[in-house]
Design an enzyme around this catalytic site. Sequence first.
Site, PDB file in Angstrom:
ATOM      1  N   ALA A 226       0.405  -4.650  -0.546  1.00  0.00           N
ATOM      2  CA  ALA A 226       1.471  -5.402  -1.228  1.00  0.00           C
ATOM      3  C   ALA A 226       0.824  -6.529  -2.023  1.00  0.00           C
ATOM      4  O   ALA A 226      -0.273  -6.963  -1.698  1.00  0.00           O
ATOM      5  CB  ALA A 226       2.438  -5.974  -0.209  1.00  0.00           C
ATOM      6  N   LYS A 227       1.514  -6.953  -3.069  1.00  0.00           N
ATOM      7  CA  LYS A 227       1.008  -8.086  -3.842  1.00  0.00           C
ATOM      8  C   LYS A 227       1.941  -9.255  -3.531  1.00  0.00           C
ATOM      9  O   LYS A 227       2.918  -9.513  -4.237  1.00  0.00           O
ATOM     10  CB  LYS A 227       1.006  -7.724  -5.336  1.00  0.00           C
ATOM     11  CG  LYS A 227       0.141  -8.642  -6.173  1.00  0.00           C
ATOM     12  CD  LYS A 227      -0.051  -8.055  -7.564  1.00  0.00           C
ATOM     13  CE  LYS A 227      -0.499  -9.104  -8.563  1.00  0.00           C
ATOM     14  NZ  LYS A 227      -1.786  -9.726  -8.284  1.00  0.00           N
ATOM     15  N   ALA A 228       1.641  -9.898  -2.397  1.00  0.00           N
ATOM     16  CA  ALA A 228       2.479 -10.993  -1.908  1.00  0.00           C
ATOM     17  C   ALA A 228       1.750 -12.315  -2.131  1.00  0.00           C
ATOM     18  O   ALA A 228       0.523 -12.369  -2.077  1.00  0.00           O
ATOM     19  CB  ALA A 228       2.776 -10.790  -0.423  1.00  0.00           C
TER      20      ALA A 228
END
Length: 300
Positions: free
Chosen positions: A151-153
Amino acid sequence: MTAKKIWFDGELVDWDSAQVHVTSFGLNYGIGFFEGVRCHDGPEGPAVFRLRDHLTRLKRSAATYLASLPYDTGTLAQACLSVVRENGFSDCYLRPIVFLGEGENPLVAPYHAAVVATAEGPLAGPPKTSGAHAMIASFERMTVNSIPPSAKATGQYLNAMLAQSQALLAGFDEAILLNSAGYVTDGWAHNVFIVRDGELVTPPVSAGALAGITRDTVQVLAAEDGITVREESLTRTDLYLADECLLTGTAAGIVPVLSVDRRQVGGGAAGPVTARLADLLNGVTTGRSGSHPEWREPVP
Ligand code: PMP
């Protein structure tokens, strides 16, 4: 050139008005999801590169944390196009972000969405297209069972910052992170590739790499150019002994890696496959090569 307008929760507002409260959970706990997208000028005018793919990844990043985007991807796509147009940009960097706002507790607080356009990307200085010296950071990439790297959190960039600060303090340009089993994952904000015996090899997402949009673009273009493309777990030794090593990312494009841990990689200069891939990538992002027009979303 500074942007005048930011898209914030459904409308275009003045740059100075796009404010959030200090109690927002996005700020306090690092709960948010974002993308880095590029708009490139070209023969047919400015176009945003692989916009739908970026927004699909944004949706998947949010879903990883059981969150839904507060606006559908069609609305966010229009928001991206509108900030380019309204600010009069042609080449620019776009930052769609969804973050948790203020409220009684993080489980009931609403998500907000914004899209910011800036003339320059988030890198300190211009991308190092001439080459970078990389270091294997002693900080490991967070694991699939702690903070999923797929994920690109927002919060996970604490991990990237530790590694990249370490590399900069030690006099290197770029950090490369291993996973807890010792295999290569990513750079602090890039995917990692090597060229070995004419083949292009990159770690699988399951090793802890982000499914980079540039990574996928480079894999497609390389395969179309007759280069064998493989995904395989890589150790630091694989990087040391590679014929070529390169980093890919939206902000940086393609960065040749000249050395890893002060060990020269290949000839110590950008190799022929890296140079060819940079050329191919440039051709599709600007539209100059005419191939893959479906990847370019024109700014109306
Ligand atoms: N890995 C990490 C950890 C990143 O932050 C990025 C930047 N988004 C990348 C790889 C490259 O991804 P992309 O090509 O989609 O920009």
